[in-house]
Design a protein around this motif. Structure first.
Motif, short mmCIF file in Angstrom:
data_model
loop_
_atom_site.label_atom_id
_atom_site.label_comp_id
_atom_site.label_asym_id
_atom_site.label_seq_id
_atom_site.Cartn_x
_atom_site.Cartn_y
_atom_site.Cartn_z
N VAL A 1 47.42 25.91 41.32
CA VAL A 1 47.91 27.22 41.74
C VAL A 1 46.78 28.00 42.40
N ASN A 2 47.09 28.66 43.51
CA ASN A 2 46.09 29.46 44.21
C ASN A 2 45.89 30.77 43.48
N MET A 3 44.68 31.02 43.02
CA MET A 3 44.35 32.28 42.39
C MET A 3 43.17 32.90 43.12
N PHE A 4 43.37 34.12 43.57
CA PHE A 4 42.32 34.85 44.27
C PHE A 4 41.93 36.08 43.45
N THR A 5 40.89 36.74 43.88
CA THR A 5 40.50 37.98 43.22
C THR A 5 41.48 39.07 43.63
N PRO A 6 41.61 40.13 42.82
CA PRO A 6 42.47 41.25 43.22
C PRO A 6 42.07 41.83 44.58
N GLU A 7 40.77 41.86 44.87
CA GLU A 7 40.32 42.38 46.15
C GLU A 7 40.82 41.51 47.31
N GLN A 8 40.76 40.20 47.14
CA GLN A 8 41.25 39.29 48.17
C GLN A 8 42.76 39.44 48.35
N VAL B 1 57.14 45.50 46.44
CA VAL B 1 56.45 45.30 45.16
C VAL B 1 56.12 43.82 45.00
N ALA B 2 54.84 43.52 44.78
CA ALA B 2 54.38 42.15 44.57
C ALA B 2 53.63 42.07 43.24
N MET B 3 53.85 41.01 42.50
CA MET B 3 53.11 40.78 41.26
C MET B 3 52.92 39.28 41.08
N HIS B 4 51.68 38.86 40.80
CA HIS B 4 51.39 37.45 40.63
C HIS B 4 50.01 37.29 39.98
N GLY B 5 49.61 36.04 39.76
CA GLY B 5 48.30 35.77 39.18
C GLY B 5 47.19 36.19 40.12
N SER B 6 46.23 36.96 39.59
CA SER B 6 45.13 37.46 40.41
C SER B 6 44.06 37.97 39.46
N PHE B 7 42.86 37.37 39.50
CA PHE B 7 41.83 37.75 38.54
C PHE B 7 40.46 37.33 39.06
N PRO B 8 39.37 37.79 38.45
CA PRO B 8 38.03 37.48 38.95
C PRO B 8 37.78 35.97 39.04
N GLN B 9 37.10 35.56 40.10
CA GLN B 9 36.87 34.14 40.36
C GLN B 9 35.39 33.78 40.40
N GLY B 10 34.51 34.69 39.93
CA GLY B 10 33.08 34.42 39.95
C GLY B 10 32.69 33.30 38.99
N LYS B 11 31.41 32.93 39.04
CA LYS B 11 30.91 31.85 38.21
C LYS B 11 31.19 32.12 36.73
N GLY B 12 31.93 31.22 36.11
CA GLY B 12 32.27 31.36 34.70
C GLY B 12 33.47 32.26 34.44
N LEU C 1 37.00 31.66 31.98
CA LEU C 1 37.20 32.63 30.90
C LEU C 1 38.59 33.24 30.96
N TRP C 2 39.01 33.67 32.15
CA TRP C 2 40.31 34.31 32.27
C TRP C 2 41.46 33.33 32.08
N LEU C 3 41.27 32.09 32.51
CA LEU C 3 42.31 31.09 32.25
C LEU C 3 42.43 30.79 30.76
N PHE D 1 45.51 41.02 31.82
CA PHE D 1 44.86 39.71 31.75
C PHE D 1 44.78 39.10 33.15
N THR D 2 45.47 37.98 33.42
CA THR D 2 45.33 37.29 34.70
C THR D 2 46.34 37.75 35.75
N TRP D 3 47.04 38.84 35.51
CA TRP D 3 48.13 39.26 36.39
C TRP D 3 47.84 40.62 37.01
N ARG D 4 48.29 40.79 38.27
CA ARG D 4 48.16 42.06 38.96
C ARG D 4 49.43 42.34 39.75
N GLY D 5 49.75 43.63 39.90
CA GLY D 5 50.92 44.01 40.68
C GLY D 5 50.60 45.17 41.59
N TRP D 6 51.12 45.12 42.82
CA TRP D 6 50.89 46.16 43.83
C TRP D 6 52.22 46.70 44.36
#
Length: 232
Positions: free
Chosen positions: A196-203, A151-162, A166-168, A223-228
């Motif tokens: 801090v390194n933040m990638f998209t959930p897909e990455q 089980v992993a959980m950490h910051g992960s959210f969209p990184q596109g322009k803008g 917004l998510w931060l 919000f800015t968090w995802r868990g797998w």
């Protein structure tokens, strides 16, 4: 993430005064943290036997260790963290539960070889760049029985322009709504953005798959968090 920025961010985990205040912080920045700990235990219990041994990477502070140990009295644990002050806090928090916990100061390479019946890495992998994150995840997998859960959980959210900004901003707004001083929340936002390194959930999911984990499922998104959860 710049190396200097990462080191500056990590200094807080070695500052005794800041560490003493740590347990209240994650609850105010991470929506439903107690529920994440409870879900983590339930997900592990699907495959971890009643007398299982669980590896907890990033165990400093002892929040998830205590939650897991209380909910699963037959499990034993190895908790690994590079910050001695955070491990000392974990030991104080665990109290008599320490009889089932071994604490190791260091990184994944300092962890016992196992094999373990399950593993967790919560609020930790986002401190690593993509290469080191994949290497660390692979080293966790190598320490697990085949088919054991991770089980992993950490910051992960969209990184596109803008989107990142917004998510931060939402990350900081949630903290303020949880009682964090607005200036402190904004400072945390800036620190995360810079160090801090933040990638998209897909990455992130791609990294976990590259590390060798299978059957990956997203179990938490807030919000800015995802868990797998996945299996070795």
């Amino acid at each position: 993430m710049a190396e200097d920025g990462a080191l500056d961010f990590m200094k807080g985990f070695r500052d005794a005064e800041k560490v003493a205040q740590y347990p209240d912080g994650p609850r105010r920045f991470v929506p439903g943290l107690e529920a994440v700990h409870r879900m983590t235990g339930l997900l592990l219990a699907e495959r971890v036997p009643d007398d299982g041994r669980v590896l907890v990477l990033g165990a400093g502070g002892g929040l998830e260790l205590k939650a897991l140990a209380e909910a699963h009295p037959g499990w034993s644990f190895v908790g690994v963290d590079p910050a001695a002050e955070m491990l000392a806090l974990a030991e104080r928090r665990l109290g008599p539960l320490m009889e089932r916990v071994e604490l190791v100061e260091g990184y994944i390479d300092d962890a016992p070889a196992g094999p373990f019946d399950g593993a967790t890495c919560l609020l930790t992998l986002h401190f690593l760049d993509a290469e080191e994150r994949c290497r660390t995840a692979a080293a966790i997998r190598e320490r697990l029985h085949p088919g054991a859960p991770f089980v992993a959980m950490h910051g992960s959210f969209p990184q596109g322009k803008g989107e990142r900004a917004l998510w931060l901003s939402r990350y900081a707004a949630f903290a303020v709504s949880s009682g964090v001083d607005p200036a402190l929340a904004e400072n945390a936002r800036d620190s995360v953005d810079r160090a801090v390194n933040m990638f998209t959930p897909e990455q992130d999911e791609t990294i976990l798959r590259a590390a060798g984990f299978a059957d990956l499922s997203l179990f938490y998104a807030a919000f800015t968090w995802r868990g797998w959860v996945g299996t070795a």
